[in-house]
Design an enzyme around this catalytic site. Structure first.
Site, PDB file in Angstrom:
ATOM      1  N   SER A   1      38.544  27.914 -32.380  1.00 25.43           N
ATOM      2  CA  SER A   1      38.768  27.110 -33.551  1.00 25.43           C
ATOM      3  C   SER A   1      39.415  27.596 -34.573  1.00 25.43           C
ATOM      4  O   SER A   1      39.980  26.814 -35.453  1.00 25.43           O
ATOM      5  CB  SER A   1      37.504  26.370 -33.951  1.00 25.43           C
ATOM      6  OG  SER A   1      37.031  25.424 -32.944  1.00 25.43           O
TER       7      SER A   1
ATOM      8  N   LYS B   1      42.743  26.496 -35.570  1.00 31.28           N
ATOM      9  CA  LYS B   1      42.987  25.173 -36.523  1.00 31.28           C
ATOM     10  C   LYS B   1      43.707  25.801 -37.671  1.00 31.28           C
ATOM     11  O   LYS B   1      44.163  24.734 -38.425  1.00 31.28           O
ATOM     12  CB  LYS B   1      41.726  24.570 -36.387  1.00 31.28           C
ATOM     13  CG  LYS B   1      41.355  24.170 -35.059  1.00 31.28           C
ATOM     14  CD  LYS B   1      39.986  23.428 -34.855  1.00 31.28           C
ATOM     15  CE  LYS B   1      39.683  23.204 -33.455  1.00 31.28           C
ATOM     16  NZ  LYS B   1      38.234  22.742 -33.203  1.00 31.28           N
TER      17      LYS B   1
ATOM     18  N   TYR C   1      46.740  21.965 -27.673  1.00 30.46           N
ATOM     19  CA  TYR C   1      45.341  22.192 -27.883  1.00 30.46           C
ATOM     20  C   TYR C   1      44.853  23.709 -27.397  1.00 30.46           C
ATOM     21  O   TYR C   1      44.340  24.391 -27.913  1.00 30.46           O
ATOM     22  CB  TYR C   1      44.785  20.890 -28.329  1.00 30.46           C
ATOM     23  CG  TYR C   1      43.248  21.434 -28.832  1.00 30.46           C
ATOM     24  CD1 TYR C   1      42.974  21.575 -30.083  1.00 30.46           C
ATOM     25  CD2 TYR C   1      41.915  21.378 -27.780  1.00 30.46           C
ATOM     26  CE1 TYR C   1      41.652  21.941 -30.492  1.00 30.46           C
ATOM     27  CE2 TYR C   1      40.896  21.588 -28.292  1.00 30.46           C
ATOM     28  CZ  TYR C   1      40.807  21.827 -29.600  1.00 30.46           C
ATOM     29  OH  TYR C   1      39.357  21.953 -30.086  1.00 30.46           O
TER      30      TYR C   1
ATOM     31  N   TYR D   1      31.814  23.317 -39.470  1.00 29.56           N
ATOM     32  CA  TYR D   1      31.254  22.145 -38.978  1.00 29.56           C
ATOM     33  C   TYR D   1      29.983  21.759 -39.683  1.00 29.56           C
ATOM     34  O   TYR D   1      29.965  21.846 -41.043  1.00 29.56           O
ATOM     35  CB  TYR D   1      30.816  22.216 -37.641  1.00 29.56           C
ATOM     36  CG  TYR D   1      31.930  23.161 -36.578  1.00 29.56           C
ATOM     37  CD1 TYR D   1      33.243  22.415 -36.485  1.00 29.56           C
ATOM     38  CD2 TYR D   1      31.942  24.375 -36.112  1.00 29.56           C
ATOM     39  CE1 TYR D   1      34.494  22.803 -35.830  1.00 29.56           C
ATOM     40  CE2 TYR D   1      32.962  24.882 -35.323  1.00 29.56           C
ATOM     41  CZ  TYR D   1      34.196  24.355 -35.307  1.00 29.56           C
ATOM     42  OH  TYR D   1      35.042  24.815 -34.730  1.00 29.56           O
TER      43      TYR D   1
ATOM     44  N   VAL E   1      34.311  29.125 -31.160  1.00 26.34           N
ATOM     45  CA  VAL E   1      32.998  29.549 -30.313  1.00 26.34           C
ATOM     46  C   VAL E   1      33.204  30.637 -29.594  1.00 26.34           C
ATOM     47  O   VAL E   1      32.608  31.203 -28.907  1.00 26.34           O
ATOM     48  CB  VAL E   1      32.828  28.212 -29.085  1.00 26.34           C
ATOM     49  CG1 VAL E   1      32.346  27.051 -30.124  1.00 26.34           C
ATOM     50  CG2 VAL E   1      34.333  27.899 -28.686  1.00 26.34           C
TER      51      VAL E   1
HETATM   52  N1  LIG Z   1      34.445  25.432 -32.038  1.00 25.56           N
HETATM   53  C1  LIG Z   1      35.422  25.613 -31.353  1.00 25.56           C
HETATM   54  O1  LIG Z   1      35.850  26.790 -31.399  1.00 25.56           O
HETATM   55  C2  LIG Z   1      35.712  24.686 -30.250  1.00 25.56           C
HETATM   56  C3  LIG Z   1      37.018  25.236 -29.629  1.00 25.56           C
HETATM   57  C4  LIG Z   1      36.952  24.694 -28.077  1.00 25.56           C
HETATM   58  N2  LIG Z   1      38.233  25.091 -27.595  1.00 25.56           N
HETATM   59  C5  LIG Z   1      36.697  23.385 -27.914  1.00 25.56           C
HETATM   60  O2  LIG Z   1      37.529  22.432 -28.182  1.00 25.56           O
HETATM   61  O3  LIG Z   1      35.881  23.069 -27.611  1.00 25.56           O
END
Ligand SMILES: NC(=O)CC[C@H](N)C(=O)O
Length: 309
Positions: A64, A67, A191, A243, A261
């Site tokens: 993420s 992003k 994505y 988050y 993650v």
């Molecule tokens: N929090 C994350 O890093 C989520 C990214 C992961 N690729 C997902 O879409 O679930």
């Protein structure tokens, strides 16, 4: 002037007995294979000096954190018009939560939860084939890091494509509200590849240095975004970058930051330095457990918190 090398060494030494804490993300099969016993930390100051400890030169899946780079590209394309497609408020929910989407008619709360990031990716795809959008992002990140060796790990992208049911649900839901212009499988193809960007802590800290330096790369002098946009991206990271753990991260660390993650956290000390930490074990909300502890120690020992030292 803080002796950064000494600060990093002391953090590494103190955390050494705890390396391996937390739980590696296992809902993406390729990520489940990563050895939890790794820890890297890199700090790149706005005068371009890099300070590294531990596994700061081992590439990991930035997930993420990508992003932030996609958001930067999307704002470059459509400017403030982006906010018709996605909000700017903390979600107070898990990164892959679907509940708010229905209440808010398919407009995700912010660009850093999955739904919001999927909408941002859709914006970047305008006028491009999916493959071109992936190429554009990869070129952008390589340019920012000044490093052509940054790659996308296809195995991670494939692994998520095969198991990303929730992301398909989120994307289909948004498409039903007409908040996606492209076919769901195309948007998610891009994505999943952006999430599979593989970078070292040092590459990541370098790539994000423009956010610590009023939107320009201090090494080359090249402007990436305006100072105002850099400030705004930092504001979004501070309020939404972790988050449902964003408040806690602000409370303990006090720096704009974005987690993934894969166990990485990218953070910005505005005007001072850009920071990347990686430790794959995650806490309950899906953020790197030891990464956050390391950043709390770093902020405390340097006085870099944006809320005062
Ligand atoms: N929090 C994350 O890093 C989520 C990214 C992961 N690729 C997902 O879409 O679930």
């Amino acid at each position: 002037m803080t002796d950064l090398k000494a600060v990093l060494d002391s953090i590494h030494k103190e955390l050494a007995p705890r390396i391996g804490e937390g739980k590696v993300a296992d809902y993406i099969p390729e990520l489940a294979k990563v050895d939890a016993n790794q820890f890297g930390l890199s700090v790149v100051t706005v005068d371009g000096k890099a300070y590294n400890v531990g596994h700061a030169d081992v590439p990991f899946s930035i997930q993420s954190i990508s992003k932030v780079f996609m958001l930067t590209l999307a704002l470059g394309k459509v400017g403030e018009g982006l906010w018709k497609r996605v909000g700017r408020e903390p979600s107070g929910s898990a990164f892959n939560s679907i509940v708010q989407l229905e209440h808010e008619q398919g407009i995700p709360r912010n660009p850093f939860i999955n739904a919001g990031a999927i909408a941002v990716t859709d914006v970047v795809m305008a006028g491009h084939a999916p493959r071109e959008a992936i190429g554009e992002l990869l070129r952008f990140v390589r340019y920012l890091a000044d490093d052509e060796s940054v790659t996308i790990d296809d195995r991670v992208a494939r692994s998520e494509t095969q198991t990303g049911y929730r992301n398909f649900a989120l994307a289909n839901f948004m498409r039903s509200y007409r908040n996606l212009d492209h076919p769901v499988d195309h948007v998610l193809g891009v994505y999943f590849h952006q999430c599979a960007l593989s970078m070292t802590c040092e590459q990541l800290a370098k790539a994000g240095l423009f956010l610590a330096a009023r939107g320009s790369n201090p090494m080359t002098g090249h402007s990436v975004v305006s100072p105002k946009r850099a400030r705004r991206i930092n504001a979004l990271m501070l309020t939404c970058g972790h988050y449902d753990g964003s408040g806690d991260f602000a409370y303990h660390v006090g720096l704009p930051g974005k987690s993934g993650v894969g166990g990485g956290i990218f953070a910005v000390a505005p005007g001072i330095a850009s920071i990347a930490v990686w430790s794959p074990g995650l806490n309950k909300v899906g953020n790197s457990q030891l990464g956050a502890v390391a950043l709390e120690m770093l902020a405390a020992r340097t006085g870099w918190s944006v809320f005062g030292d």
